[in-house]
Write an enzyme that holds these catalytic residues in place. Structure first.
Site, short mmCIF file in Angstrom:
data_model
loop_
_atom_site.label_atom_id
_atom_site.label_comp_id
_atom_site.label_asym_id
_atom_site.label_seq_id
_atom_site.Cartn_x
_atom_site.Cartn_y
_atom_site.Cartn_z
N ASN A 69 0.84 -1.19 0.00
CA ASN A 69 0.00 0.00 0.00
C ASN A 69 0.88 1.24 0.00
O ASN A 69 1.99 1.25 0.54
CB ASN A 69 -0.95 0.00 1.20
CG ASN A 69 -0.42 0.80 2.37
OD1 ASN A 69 -0.57 2.01 2.41
ND2 ASN A 69 0.20 0.11 3.31
N GLY A 72 -0.49 6.83 1.89
CA GLY A 72 0.13 8.11 2.18
C GLY A 72 -0.58 8.93 3.24
O GLY A 72 -0.64 10.16 3.15
N CYS A 130 6.27 5.30 8.77
CA CYS A 130 5.50 5.13 7.54
C CYS A 130 6.40 5.30 6.33
O CYS A 130 7.04 6.35 6.17
CB CYS A 130 4.36 6.15 7.48
SG CYS A 130 3.38 6.01 5.97
N LYS A 165 5.69 3.67 17.26
CA LYS A 165 5.63 2.62 16.24
C LYS A 165 6.92 2.62 15.43
O LYS A 165 7.29 3.63 14.82
CB LYS A 165 4.43 2.83 15.32
CG LYS A 165 4.16 1.65 14.39
CD LYS A 165 2.81 1.83 13.69
CE LYS A 165 2.40 0.59 12.92
NZ LYS A 165 1.05 0.76 12.32
N ILE A 191 6.00 -4.61 13.84
CA ILE A 191 6.65 -3.70 12.91
C ILE A 191 5.62 -2.97 12.05
O ILE A 191 4.51 -3.47 11.84
CB ILE A 191 7.62 -4.47 11.99
CG1 ILE A 191 6.88 -5.55 11.19
CG2 ILE A 191 8.76 -5.10 12.77
CD1 ILE A 191 7.70 -6.28 10.12
N THR A 193 5.14 -1.48 8.06
CA THR A 193 5.33 -2.23 6.81
C THR A 193 6.77 -2.20 6.31
O THR A 193 7.53 -1.27 6.57
CB THR A 193 4.42 -1.66 5.71
OG1 THR A 193 4.66 -0.24 5.59
CG2 THR A 193 2.97 -1.91 6.03
N GLY A 244 1.29 -9.25 9.83
CA GLY A 244 0.83 -10.50 9.24
C GLY A 244 0.02 -11.41 10.14
O GLY A 244 -0.11 -12.61 9.86
N THR A 266 -3.88 -6.17 8.20
CA THR A 266 -4.35 -6.59 6.89
C THR A 266 -5.49 -7.61 6.97
O THR A 266 -6.38 -7.63 6.11
CB THR A 266 -3.18 -7.17 6.08
OG1 THR A 266 -2.17 -6.16 5.95
CG2 THR A 266 -3.60 -7.63 4.71
#
Length: 301
Positions: A69, A72, A130, A165, A191, A193, A244, A266
Protein backbone atom coordinates in the site's frame (compact mmCIF):
# COMPACT_ATOMS: atom_id res chain seq x y z
CA UNK A 1 -12.52 -17.84 31.29
CA UNK A 2 -8.86 -16.97 31.63
CA UNK A 3 -7.78 -13.54 32.78
CA UNK A 4 -6.88 -11.76 29.55
CA UNK A 5 -6.05 -8.31 30.91
CA UNK A 6 -2.66 -6.82 30.01
CA UNK A 7 -1.00 -3.51 30.84
CA UNK A 8 0.45 -1.04 28.35
CA UNK A 9 1.74 2.01 30.16
CA UNK A 10 -1.16 3.34 32.21
CA UNK A 11 -3.69 1.42 30.11
CA UNK A 12 -5.30 -1.77 31.28
CA UNK A 13 -6.54 -3.62 28.21
CA UNK A 14 -9.37 -6.12 28.77
CA UNK A 15 -7.54 -8.41 26.34
CA UNK A 16 -4.35 -8.13 24.28
CA UNK A 17 -6.02 -7.65 20.87
CA UNK A 18 -5.83 -4.23 19.22
CA UNK A 19 -6.43 -3.15 15.63
CA UNK A 20 -3.64 -1.67 13.54
CA UNK A 21 -3.89 1.88 12.31
CA UNK A 22 -4.93 2.33 8.71
CA UNK A 23 -6.81 -0.97 8.50
CA UNK A 24 -9.78 -0.24 10.77
CA UNK A 25 -10.82 3.29 9.82
CA UNK A 26 -12.19 5.04 12.89
CA UNK A 27 -13.78 1.89 14.29
CA UNK A 28 -17.34 2.78 13.33
CA UNK A 29 -16.84 1.26 9.91
CA UNK A 30 -16.60 -2.18 11.56
CA UNK A 31 -19.45 -1.79 14.05
CA UNK A 32 -21.83 -3.75 11.78
CA UNK A 33 -19.51 -6.75 11.94
CA UNK A 34 -18.18 -6.80 15.51
CA UNK A 35 -18.89 -5.46 18.97
CA UNK A 36 -16.22 -2.78 19.39
CA UNK A 37 -16.62 -3.04 23.16
CA UNK A 38 -14.97 -6.46 23.10
CA UNK A 39 -11.66 -5.20 21.73
CA UNK A 40 -8.71 -4.51 23.96
CA UNK A 41 -8.49 -1.28 21.99
CA UNK A 42 -8.59 0.09 18.47
CA UNK A 43 -6.10 2.39 16.84
CA UNK A 44 -7.66 4.89 14.47
CA UNK A 45 -6.20 5.81 11.11
CA UNK A 46 -3.09 7.97 10.92
CA UNK A 47 -3.88 11.53 11.99
CA UNK A 48 -1.91 14.59 10.95
CA UNK A 49 -2.09 18.28 11.78
CA UNK A 50 -3.64 19.23 8.46
CA UNK A 51 -5.82 17.56 5.84
CA UNK A 52 -3.91 15.14 3.58
CA UNK A 53 -5.17 13.78 0.28
CA UNK A 54 -2.62 10.96 0.32
CA UNK A 55 -0.82 9.67 -2.74
CA UNK A 56 -2.23 9.42 -6.28
CA UNK A 57 -3.94 6.22 -7.42
CA UNK A 58 -3.10 3.39 -7.91
CA UNK A 59 -1.89 2.96 -4.36
CA UNK A 60 -2.68 -0.62 -3.41
CA UNK A 61 -1.73 -3.92 -5.03
CA UNK A 62 -2.06 -7.52 -3.94
CA UNK A 63 1.16 -9.54 -3.66
CA UNK A 64 1.86 -13.19 -2.80
CA UNK A 65 0.79 -13.66 0.83
CA UNK A 66 0.31 -9.94 1.32
CA UNK A 67 -0.29 -6.53 -0.16
CA UNK A 68 1.55 -3.32 -0.93
CA UNK A 69 0.00 0.00 0.00
CA UNK A 70 1.03 3.57 -0.66
CA UNK A 71 -2.04 5.39 0.67
CA UNK A 72 0.13 8.11 2.18
CA UNK A 73 -1.73 8.93 5.41
CA UNK A 74 -4.90 10.22 3.79
CA UNK A 75 -7.00 11.91 6.51
CA UNK A 76 -8.89 15.11 7.22
CA UNK A 77 -6.63 16.37 10.00
CA UNK A 78 -6.73 16.38 13.77
CA UNK A 79 -9.36 19.13 14.10
CA UNK A 80 -11.76 17.12 11.97
CA UNK A 81 -11.09 14.10 14.16
CA UNK A 82 -11.80 16.10 17.31
CA UNK A 83 -14.97 17.72 16.00
CA UNK A 84 -16.54 14.94 13.92
CA UNK A 85 -15.09 11.56 14.89
CA UNK A 86 -14.21 11.74 18.57
CA UNK A 87 -17.81 12.43 19.75
CA UNK A 88 -19.03 9.29 17.96
CA UNK A 89 -16.47 6.87 19.43
CA UNK A 90 -15.48 8.32 22.80
CA UNK A 91 -18.03 6.27 24.73
CA UNK A 92 -17.09 2.88 23.33
CA UNK A 93 -16.09 0.60 26.20
CA UNK A 94 -12.62 0.06 24.79
CA UNK A 95 -9.47 2.13 24.51
CA UNK A 96 -9.42 4.53 21.56
CA UNK A 97 -5.81 5.10 20.54
CA UNK A 98 -4.87 7.72 17.95
CA UNK A 99 -2.03 7.09 15.51
CA UNK A 100 -0.13 10.37 15.05
CA UNK A 101 2.13 11.37 12.18
CA UNK A 102 3.75 14.56 10.97
CA UNK A 103 6.06 16.09 8.40
CA UNK A 104 7.97 17.98 11.09
CA UNK A 105 8.49 17.61 14.81
CA UNK A 106 6.38 20.69 15.43
CA UNK A 107 3.53 18.96 13.56
CA UNK A 108 3.74 15.97 15.89
CA UNK A 109 3.76 18.24 18.92
CA UNK A 110 0.77 20.29 17.77
CA UNK A 111 -1.33 17.17 17.15
CA UNK A 112 -0.36 15.62 20.49
CA UNK A 113 -1.20 18.79 22.43
CA UNK A 114 -4.68 18.78 20.93
CA UNK A 115 -5.21 15.09 21.70
CA UNK A 116 -3.90 15.43 25.24
CA UNK A 117 -6.91 17.58 26.07
CA UNK A 118 -9.40 14.82 25.15
CA UNK A 119 -10.59 12.89 28.22
CA UNK A 120 -11.25 9.62 26.40
CA UNK A 121 -8.00 9.50 24.45
CA UNK A 122 -5.67 7.89 26.95
CA UNK A 123 -2.98 6.78 24.53
CA UNK A 124 -1.39 7.68 21.23
CA UNK A 125 0.75 5.69 18.83
CA UNK A 126 3.42 7.90 17.31
CA UNK A 127 4.19 6.83 13.77
CA UNK A 128 7.85 7.38 12.94
CA UNK A 129 7.85 4.51 10.48
CA UNK A 130 5.50 5.13 7.54
CA UNK A 131 7.36 4.41 4.28
CA UNK A 132 4.75 6.09 2.07
CA UNK A 133 5.29 9.81 2.69
CA UNK A 134 8.00 12.09 1.34
CA UNK A 135 8.42 14.11 4.55
CA UNK A 136 8.41 12.91 8.15
CA UNK A 137 7.24 9.36 8.76
CA UNK A 138 10.02 6.85 8.26
CA UNK A 139 12.59 9.63 7.94
CA UNK A 140 12.43 10.06 11.72
CA UNK A 141 12.38 6.36 12.50
CA UNK A 142 15.48 5.11 10.73
CA UNK A 143 18.08 6.70 13.04
CA UNK A 144 18.40 6.65 16.81
CA UNK A 145 18.80 10.42 16.93
CA UNK A 146 15.72 11.08 14.80
CA UNK A 147 13.55 8.65 16.74
CA UNK A 148 14.76 10.04 20.05
CA UNK A 149 14.14 13.63 18.99
CA UNK A 150 10.51 13.00 18.06
CA UNK A 151 9.85 10.96 21.19
CA UNK A 152 11.41 13.61 23.44
CA UNK A 153 9.25 16.35 21.94
CA UNK A 154 6.04 14.33 22.01
CA UNK A 155 6.66 13.19 25.58
CA UNK A 156 6.55 16.85 26.67
CA UNK A 157 3.32 17.43 24.77
CA UNK A 158 1.36 14.32 25.73
CA UNK A 159 0.88 13.33 29.36
CA UNK A 160 -0.75 9.93 28.90
CA UNK A 161 0.37 6.58 27.49
CA UNK A 162 2.84 7.01 24.64
CA UNK A 163 3.43 4.18 22.17
CA UNK A 164 6.06 4.61 19.46
CA UNK A 165 5.63 2.62 16.24
CA UNK A 166 8.94 1.38 14.84
CA UNK A 167 10.11 0.78 11.29
CA UNK A 168 11.57 -2.56 10.16
CA UNK A 169 13.44 -0.76 7.39
CA UNK A 170 16.54 -0.35 9.53
CA UNK A 171 19.75 -2.21 10.27
CA UNK A 172 19.31 -2.33 14.04
CA UNK A 173 15.77 -1.98 15.37
CA UNK A 174 16.91 -2.77 18.92
CA UNK A 175 19.00 0.41 19.16
CA UNK A 176 16.07 2.52 17.99
CA UNK A 177 13.74 0.86 20.49
CA UNK A 178 16.20 1.63 23.27
CA UNK A 179 16.48 5.24 22.07
CA UNK A 180 12.75 5.91 22.28
CA UNK A 181 12.48 4.08 25.60
CA UNK A 182 15.17 6.37 27.02
CA UNK A 183 13.17 9.42 25.93
CA UNK A 184 9.99 8.37 27.72
CA UNK A 185 8.07 5.99 25.46
CA UNK A 186 5.74 3.81 27.53
CA UNK A 187 5.63 1.11 24.86
CA UNK A 188 6.88 0.32 21.37
CA UNK A 189 4.85 -1.26 18.58
CA UNK A 190 6.47 -3.14 15.73
CA UNK A 191 6.65 -3.70 12.91
CA UNK A 192 5.28 -1.19 10.45
CA UNK A 193 5.33 -2.23 6.81
CA UNK A 194 8.43 -3.34 4.94
CA UNK A 195 9.40 -1.24 1.96
CA UNK A 196 8.57 -3.17 -1.22
CA UNK A 197 7.84 -2.88 -4.91
CA UNK A 198 5.84 -4.71 -7.57
CA UNK A 199 6.14 -4.38 -11.34
CA UNK A 200 3.50 -4.93 -14.02
CA UNK A 201 5.55 -6.83 -16.60
CA UNK A 202 2.98 -6.40 -19.39
CA UNK A 203 2.92 -2.62 -19.09
CA UNK A 204 6.56 -2.49 -17.97
CA UNK A 205 5.90 -0.12 -15.11
CA UNK A 206 5.43 -0.26 -11.33
CA UNK A 207 1.94 -1.05 -10.09
CA UNK A 208 2.00 1.78 -7.55
CA UNK A 209 2.01 5.47 -8.46
CA UNK A 210 4.76 5.99 -5.90
CA UNK A 211 6.80 3.05 -7.29
CA UNK A 212 7.45 1.65 -3.81
CA UNK A 213 5.03 0.98 -0.96
CA UNK A 214 4.60 -0.77 2.36
CA UNK A 215 4.38 -4.57 2.36
CA UNK A 216 2.02 -6.14 4.90
CA UNK A 217 0.28 -9.47 5.41
CA UNK A 218 1.47 -13.01 6.22
CA UNK A 219 4.64 -12.62 4.13
CA UNK A 220 6.17 -10.26 6.72
CA UNK A 221 5.24 -12.22 9.86
CA UNK A 222 8.50 -14.16 10.37
CA UNK A 223 10.46 -10.91 10.13
CA UNK A 224 8.07 -9.23 12.57
CA UNK A 225 8.24 -12.07 15.09
CA UNK A 226 12.04 -12.00 14.99
CA UNK A 227 12.15 -8.26 15.58
CA UNK A 228 9.61 -8.43 18.41
CA UNK A 229 11.67 -11.16 20.05
CA UNK A 230 14.84 -9.09 19.76
CA UNK A 231 13.28 -5.88 21.07
CA UNK A 232 11.40 -7.58 23.92
CA UNK A 233 14.73 -8.89 25.22
CA UNK A 234 16.30 -5.42 25.07
CA UNK A 235 13.74 -3.01 26.56
CA UNK A 236 11.79 -2.88 29.80
CA UNK A 237 8.64 -1.28 28.35
CA UNK A 238 5.88 -3.48 26.90
CA UNK A 239 6.18 -4.46 23.26
CA UNK A 240 3.14 -4.55 20.97
CA UNK A 241 3.60 -6.99 18.08
CA UNK A 242 2.13 -6.72 14.61
CA UNK A 243 2.83 -7.87 11.11
CA UNK A 244 0.83 -10.50 9.24
CA UNK A 245 -1.40 -11.70 12.07
CA UNK A 246 -4.26 -13.57 10.42
CA UNK A 247 -5.59 -15.74 13.26
CA UNK A 248 -5.23 -16.63 16.93
CA UNK A 249 -2.21 -18.85 16.43
CA UNK A 250 -0.35 -16.00 14.78
CA UNK A 251 -1.21 -13.68 17.67
CA UNK A 252 0.04 -16.18 20.23
CA UNK A 253 3.28 -16.59 18.28
CA UNK A 254 4.01 -12.90 18.88
CA UNK A 255 3.08 -13.11 22.54
CA UNK A 256 5.26 -16.14 23.15
CA UNK A 257 8.10 -14.21 21.49
CA UNK A 258 7.64 -11.37 23.98
CA UNK A 259 4.74 -9.16 22.89
CA UNK A 260 2.39 -7.99 25.63
CA UNK A 261 -0.32 -7.18 23.10
CA UNK A 262 -0.85 -7.49 19.35
CA UNK A 263 -2.32 -5.40 16.54
CA UNK A 264 -4.32 -6.97 13.72
CA UNK A 265 -4.06 -5.16 10.39
CA UNK A 266 -4.35 -6.59 6.89
CA UNK A 267 -6.52 -9.48 8.13
CA UNK A 268 -9.35 -6.99 8.73
CA UNK A 269 -9.66 -6.60 4.96
CA UNK A 270 -10.09 -10.35 4.56
CA UNK A 271 -12.43 -10.96 7.49
CA UNK A 272 -13.93 -7.94 9.31
CA UNK A 273 -14.70 -10.13 12.33
CA UNK A 274 -11.19 -11.55 12.66
CA UNK A 275 -10.31 -9.63 15.84
CA UNK A 276 -13.16 -11.21 17.81
CA UNK A 277 -12.21 -14.64 16.51
CA UNK A 278 -8.66 -14.05 17.72
CA UNK A 279 -9.86 -13.01 21.19
CA UNK A 280 -11.99 -16.15 21.41
CA UNK A 281 -9.09 -18.32 20.20
CA UNK A 282 -6.75 -16.91 22.85
CA UNK A 283 -9.31 -17.57 25.56
CA UNK A 284 -9.82 -21.13 24.32
CA UNK A 285 -6.05 -21.67 24.12
CA UNK A 286 -5.68 -20.62 27.77
CA UNK A 287 -8.49 -22.97 28.78
CA UNK A 288 -6.98 -25.91 26.88
CA UNK A 289 -3.54 -25.34 28.35
CA UNK A 290 -4.68 -24.59 31.89
CA UNK A 291 -3.44 -21.00 31.77
CA UNK A 292 -5.24 -18.77 34.26
CA UNK A 293 -3.59 -15.48 33.25
CA UNK A 294 -2.53 -14.54 29.72
CA UNK A 295 0.53 -12.76 31.13
CA UNK A 296 2.00 -16.20 31.88
CA UNK A 297 2.73 -16.79 28.20
CA UNK A 298 4.36 -13.44 27.37
CA UNK A 299 7.93 -14.24 26.31
CA UNK A 300 7.48 -17.85 27.40
CA UNK A 301 9.52 -19.45 24.60
Amino acid sequence: MARLEVKIGNLTLKNPVLTASGTFGYGEEFSDFIDLNRLGGFIVKGTTLNHREGNPYPRMVETPSGMLNAVGLQNKGVDYFIEKIYPTIKDVDSHVIVNVSGATISDYVAVCEKLDALDKINAIEVNISCPNVKQGGMAFGTTCDGAAEVTRAVRKAFSKTLIVKLSPNVTDIVSIAKAVEAEGADSVSLINTLLGMAVDVERRRPYLSTITGGLSGPAVRPVAVRMVWQVAHAVKVPVIGLGGIMNGRDALEFMLAGATAVEVGTANFVDPAVTIKIIDYIDDYCRRHGIEDINEIIGAI
